[in-house]
Design a protein around this motif. Structure first.
Motif, PDB file in Angstrom:
ATOM      1  N   GLN A  98      37.318  23.059  11.534  1.00  0.00           N
ATOM      2  CA  GLN A  98      37.990  21.948  12.199  1.00  0.00           C
ATOM      3  C   GLN A  98      37.036  21.242  13.161  1.00  0.00           C
ATOM      4  O   GLN A  98      36.075  21.832  13.662  1.00  0.00           O
ATOM      5  CB  GLN A  98      39.197  22.463  12.995  1.00  0.00           C
ATOM      6  N   ASP A  99      37.296  19.984  13.407  1.00  0.00           N
ATOM      7  CA  ASP A  99      36.570  19.237  14.426  1.00  0.00           C
ATOM      8  C   ASP A  99      37.303  19.448  15.755  1.00  0.00           C
ATOM      9  O   ASP A  99      38.401  18.929  15.952  1.00  0.00           O
ATOM     10  CB  ASP A  99      36.546  17.749  14.075  1.00  0.00           C
ATOM     11  N   PHE A 100      36.702  20.220  16.630  1.00  0.00           N
ATOM     12  CA  PHE A 100      37.358  20.566  17.881  1.00  0.00           C
ATOM     13  C   PHE A 100      36.982  19.641  19.032  1.00  0.00           C
ATOM     14  O   PHE A 100      37.294  19.931  20.193  1.00  0.00           O
ATOM     15  CB  PHE A 100      37.020  22.017  18.265  1.00  0.00           C
ATOM     16  N   TYR A 111      37.759  19.986  23.575  1.00  0.00           N
ATOM     17  CA  TYR A 111      36.826  20.486  24.580  1.00  0.00           C
ATOM     18  C   TYR A 111      37.250  19.999  25.964  1.00  0.00           C
ATOM     19  O   TYR A 111      37.703  18.862  26.141  1.00  0.00           O
ATOM     20  CB  TYR A 111      35.395  20.049  24.262  1.00  0.00           C
ATOM     21  N   ILE A 112      37.096  20.871  26.947  1.00  0.00           N
ATOM     22  CA  ILE A 112      37.557  20.578  28.300  1.00  0.00           C
ATOM     23  C   ILE A 112      36.606  19.591  28.977  1.00  0.00           C
ATOM     24  O   ILE A 112      35.385  19.748  28.912  1.00  0.00           O
ATOM     25  CB  ILE A 112      37.686  21.873  29.110  1.00  0.00           C
ATOM     26  N   SER A 113      37.175  18.601  29.610  1.00  0.00           N
ATOM     27  CA  SER A 113      36.389  17.522  30.198  1.00  0.00           C
ATOM     28  C   SER A 113      35.533  17.996  31.372  1.00  0.00           C
ATOM     29  O   SER A 113      35.833  19.009  32.019  1.00  0.00           O
ATOM     30  CB  SER A 113      37.321  16.409  30.684  1.00  0.00           C
ATOM     31  N   ASP A 114      34.485  17.235  31.639  1.00  0.00           N
ATOM     32  CA  ASP A 114      33.610  17.549  32.774  1.00  0.00           C
ATOM     33  C   ASP A 114      34.394  17.530  34.080  1.00  0.00           C
ATOM     34  O   ASP A 114      34.156  18.362  34.970  1.00  0.00           O
ATOM     35  CB  ASP A 114      32.465  16.536  32.848  1.00  0.00           C
ATOM     36  N   LYS A 115      35.313  16.592  34.199  1.00  0.00           N
ATOM     37  CA  LYS A 115      36.113  16.483  35.421  1.00  0.00           C
ATOM     38  C   LYS A 115      36.886  17.764  35.695  1.00  0.00           C
ATOM     39  O   LYS A 115      36.920  18.262  36.832  1.00  0.00           O
ATOM     40  CB  LYS A 115      37.072  15.299  35.300  1.00  0.00           C
ATOM     41  N   GLY A 165      47.923  28.094  35.527  1.00  0.00           N
ATOM     42  CA  GLY A 165      49.142  28.707  35.038  1.00  0.00           C
ATOM     43  C   GLY A 165      49.731  28.083  33.794  1.00  0.00           C
ATOM     44  O   GLY A 165      50.868  28.382  33.424  1.00  0.00           O
ATOM     45  N   ALA A 166      48.975  27.235  33.096  1.00  0.00           N
ATOM     46  CA  ALA A 166      49.534  26.543  31.927  1.00  0.00           C
ATOM     47  C   ALA A 166      49.130  27.170  30.606  1.00  0.00           C
ATOM     48  O   ALA A 166      49.690  26.838  29.564  1.00  0.00           O
ATOM     49  CB  ALA A 166      49.125  25.073  31.940  1.00  0.00           C
ATOM     50  N   GLY A 167      48.154  28.094  30.619  1.00  0.00           N
ATOM     51  CA  GLY A 167      47.722  28.741  29.380  1.00  0.00           C
ATOM     52  C   GLY A 167      46.229  28.981  29.363  1.00  0.00           C
ATOM     53  O   GLY A 167      45.478  28.411  30.164  1.00  0.00           O
ATOM     54  N   SER A 168      45.794  29.827  28.444  1.00  0.00           N
ATOM     55  CA  SER A 168      44.387  30.210  28.344  1.00  0.00           C
ATOM     56  C   SER A 168      43.562  29.161  27.605  1.00  0.00           C
ATOM     57  O   SER A 168      44.106  28.269  26.943  1.00  0.00           O
ATOM     58  CB  SER A 168      44.259  31.549  27.618  1.00  0.00           C
ATOM     59  N   VAL A 169      42.239  29.302  27.709  1.00  0.00           N
ATOM     60  CA  VAL A 169      41.307  28.465  26.959  1.00  0.00           C
ATOM     61  C   VAL A 169      40.382  29.378  26.156  1.00  0.00           C
ATOM     62  O   VAL A 169      40.349  30.594  26.363  1.00  0.00           O
ATOM     63  CB  VAL A 169      40.488  27.543  27.885  1.00  0.00           C
ATOM     64  N   PHE A 170      39.613  28.790  25.253  1.00  0.00           N
ATOM     65  CA  PHE A 170      38.809  29.595  24.322  1.00  0.00           C
ATOM     66  C   PHE A 170      37.340  29.187  24.355  1.00  0.00           C
ATOM     67  O   PHE A 170      37.006  28.015  24.531  1.00  0.00           O
ATOM     68  CB  PHE A 170      39.336  29.424  22.899  1.00  0.00           C
ATOM     69  N   THR A 171      36.479  30.187  24.186  1.00  0.00           N
ATOM     70  CA  THR A 171      35.062  29.923  23.965  1.00  0.00           C
ATOM     71  C   THR A 171      34.576  30.721  22.768  1.00  0.00           C
ATOM     72  O   THR A 171      34.975  31.864  22.568  1.00  0.00           O
ATOM     73  CB  THR A 171      34.198  30.292  25.194  1.00  0.00           C
ATOM     74  N   GLU A 172      33.712  30.066  21.985  1.00  0.00           N
ATOM     75  CA  GLU A 172      33.107  30.759  20.847  1.00  0.00           C
ATOM     76  C   GLU A 172      31.899  31.580  21.285  1.00  0.00           C
ATOM     77  O   GLU A 172      31.360  32.367  20.501  1.00  0.00           O
ATOM     78  CB  GLU A 172      32.665  29.732  19.802  1.00  0.00           C
ATOM     79  N   GLN A 190      27.765  24.784  28.973  1.00  0.00           N
ATOM     80  CA  GLN A 190      27.139  25.592  27.927  1.00  0.00           C
ATOM     81  C   GLN A 190      28.144  26.545  27.269  1.00  0.00           C
ATOM     82  O   GLN A 190      27.915  27.034  26.160  1.00  0.00           O
ATOM     83  CB  GLN A 190      25.985  26.409  28.507  1.00  0.00           C
ATOM     84  N   LEU A 191      29.261  26.791  27.944  1.00  0.00           N
ATOM     85  CA  LEU A 191      30.263  27.716  27.411  1.00  0.00           C
ATOM     86  C   LEU A 191      31.119  27.079  26.313  1.00  0.00           C
ATOM     87  O   LEU A 191      31.826  27.780  25.601  1.00  0.00           O
ATOM     88  CB  LEU A 191      31.169  28.210  28.544  1.00  0.00           C
ATOM     89  N   LYS A 192      31.068  25.755  26.199  1.00  0.00           N
ATOM     90  CA  LYS A 192      31.839  25.035  25.177  1.00  0.00           C
ATOM     91  C   LYS A 192      33.311  25.458  25.197  1.00  0.00           C
ATOM     92  O   LYS A 192      33.903  25.795  24.162  1.00  0.00           O
ATOM     93  CB  LYS A 192      31.223  25.259  23.794  1.00  0.00           C
ATOM     94  N   LEU A 193      33.876  25.417  26.377  1.00  0.00           N
ATOM     95  CA  LEU A 193      35.282  25.797  26.532  1.00  0.00           C
ATOM     96  C   LEU A 193      36.193  24.728  25.937  1.00  0.00           C
ATOM     97  O   LEU A 193      35.967  23.531  26.110  1.00  0.00           O
ATOM     98  CB  LEU A 193      35.607  25.984  28.013  1.00  0.00           C
ATOM     99  N   ARG A 194      37.235  25.171  25.272  1.00  0.00           N
ATOM    100  CA  ARG A 194      38.195  24.233  24.691  1.00  0.00           C
ATOM    101  C   ARG A 194      39.610  24.765  24.810  1.00  0.00           C
ATOM    102  O   ARG A 194      39.833  25.964  24.998  1.00  0.00           O
ATOM    103  CB  ARG A 194      37.877  23.966  23.224  1.00  0.00           C
ATOM    104  N   PHE A 195      40.546  23.839  24.706  1.00  0.00           N
ATOM    105  CA  PHE A 195      41.946  24.235  24.623  1.00  0.00           C
ATOM    106  C   PHE A 195      42.223  24.772  23.222  1.00  0.00           C
ATOM    107  O   PHE A 195      41.572  24.381  22.251  1.00  0.00           O
ATOM    108  CB  PHE A 195      42.858  23.033  24.886  1.00  0.00           C
ATOM    109  N   PHE A 196      43.185  25.665  23.115  1.00  0.00           N
ATOM    110  CA  PHE A 196      43.660  26.080  21.795  1.00  0.00           C
ATOM    111  C   PHE A 196      44.342  24.877  21.143  1.00  0.00           C
ATOM    112  O   PHE A 196      45.001  24.077  21.811  1.00  0.00           O
ATOM    113  CB  PHE A 196      44.646  27.241  21.912  1.00  0.00           C
TER     114      PHE A 196
END
Length: 336
Positions: free
Chosen positions: A204-206, A210-214, A246-253, A282-288
């Motif tokens: 998938q194109d994720f 990806y979580i914004s810099d802000k 408190g809204a939910g977890s995020v993911f890193t590969e 560098q962690l490339k964090l994203r929302f599920f």
């Protein structure tokens, strides 16, 4: 069972019935939310759905539905911290209170399942629910359960009530609110948790997730980070992706070791600075993704949203729904 599905939302209870394998039929589903109803109609027969304010539900209407079981997940905001915990005084409990007022007249109802947030168990609304059911001859068992107990890597703790009208009985001794399923083979699933990696989408194109810099500058330190090998994730709320805490977890590969290295390095830089951001990106964090959240909520792969629906709305609807696997196990108990 012939079932009336109240506050039907996007059909979590309906899916739980199908997943349970129990012989039963949804005779009518009722909800007032146009967006939730659009998803329900997209996945199930439109003839089942009634767009109706439950404040106006009558004894005659219920009798006309020809039902003997009620499954429902009433609005949870009156009992949550963010909802100001106004309890029975909150206007969003009006339909629930009305249902309790007419419930003694619903002679055909023999079984009931109620889901709500943790906090409901100490509410005035809960007292009204239990006292009404007891006066109507129901035996009730209350639970606070999590998907962990059925092998799912998610900590969506919720309140549940099962009720059966005498002479129906449960196959276990009824007692005070409990945090365990009464059947050991269900609770044993705790030792067979799947991992986060098992629910991830592939190829998938994720980029849009990806979580914004802000957000990273301001909130990185409070993010709950999941890895492919993780065996847990935080509860996903209707505010997921719009609010962070408190809204939910995020993911890193990335590996957990790599994340620890970055965490050690940012201790020496100013929070929110350009150098700080350079490290955490560098962690490339994203929302599920919505599909991944569906999987953690145990929705089947056949479930889908109407074409063109925004992710923000998908998260909102999922956050207001139920964990299908947990409810399916409870439906089995309800008819056992």
């Amino acid at each position: 069972m012939k079932i009336l599905e109240l506050y039907s939302g996007i059909g979590g209870m309906h899916l739980a019935l199908l997943a349970s394998g129990v012989k039963g039929e949804i005779k009518k589903s009722i909800d007032i939310s146009p967006i939730a109803n659009s998803v329900y109609k997209h996945n199930f027969s439109e003839r089942l759905l009634l767009y109706h304010n439950l404040d106006g539900l009558t004894k005659e209407m219920v009798e006309g539905f020809d039902v003997d079981t009620i499954l429902m997940s009433p609005p949870c905001q009156p009992f949550t911290r963010n909802g100001n915990q106004q309890d029975i005084a909150d206007f969003r409990t009006t339909s629930f209170v009305h249902l309790m007022e007419i419930f003694p007249t619903l002679q055909t109802i023999k079984r009931i399942l109620v889901e709500n947030v943790v906090g409901f168990e100490v509410s005035q609304m809960r007292e009204l629910l239990v006292s009404t059911l007891t006066e109507c001859g129901f035996i009730c068992q209350e639970y606070i359960l999590t998907p962990h107990q059925v092998g799912i890597p998610n900590s969506r703790r919720r309140y549940y009530l099962l009720g059966k009208k005498h002479p129906l009985e449960f196959p276990f001794e009824v007692g005070p609110l409990t945090y365990d399923f009464p059947l050991s083979e269900v609770s044993a699933n705790l030792n067979n948790l799947v991992s986060i990696g098992d629910i991830l989408e592939e190829n998938q194109d994720f980029s849009q997730y990806y979580i914004s810099d802000k957000i990273l500058r301001k909130y990185f330190n409070i993010l709950d980070i999941c890895y492919s090998h993780s065996r847990n994730s935080c509860c996903f709320t209707k505010s997921y992706s719009r609010y962070i805490e408190g809204a939910g977890s995020v993911f890193t590969e990335k590996s957990e070791e790599f994340v620890k290295t970055i965490l050690s390095q940012i201790q020496n830089v100013e929070k929110g600075s350009d150098e700080y951001l350079k490290l955490v990106v560098q962690l490339k964090l994203r929302f599920f993704t919505p599909r991944e959240v569906c999987r953690l909520m145990c929705f089947p792969e056949t479930f889908s949203f109407p074409p063109g629906m925004e992710n923000r709305k998908k998260y909102m609807l999922l956050g207001n729904s139920v964990n299908v696997k947990v409810v399916s196990e409870l439906i089995r108990l309800l008819v056992h």
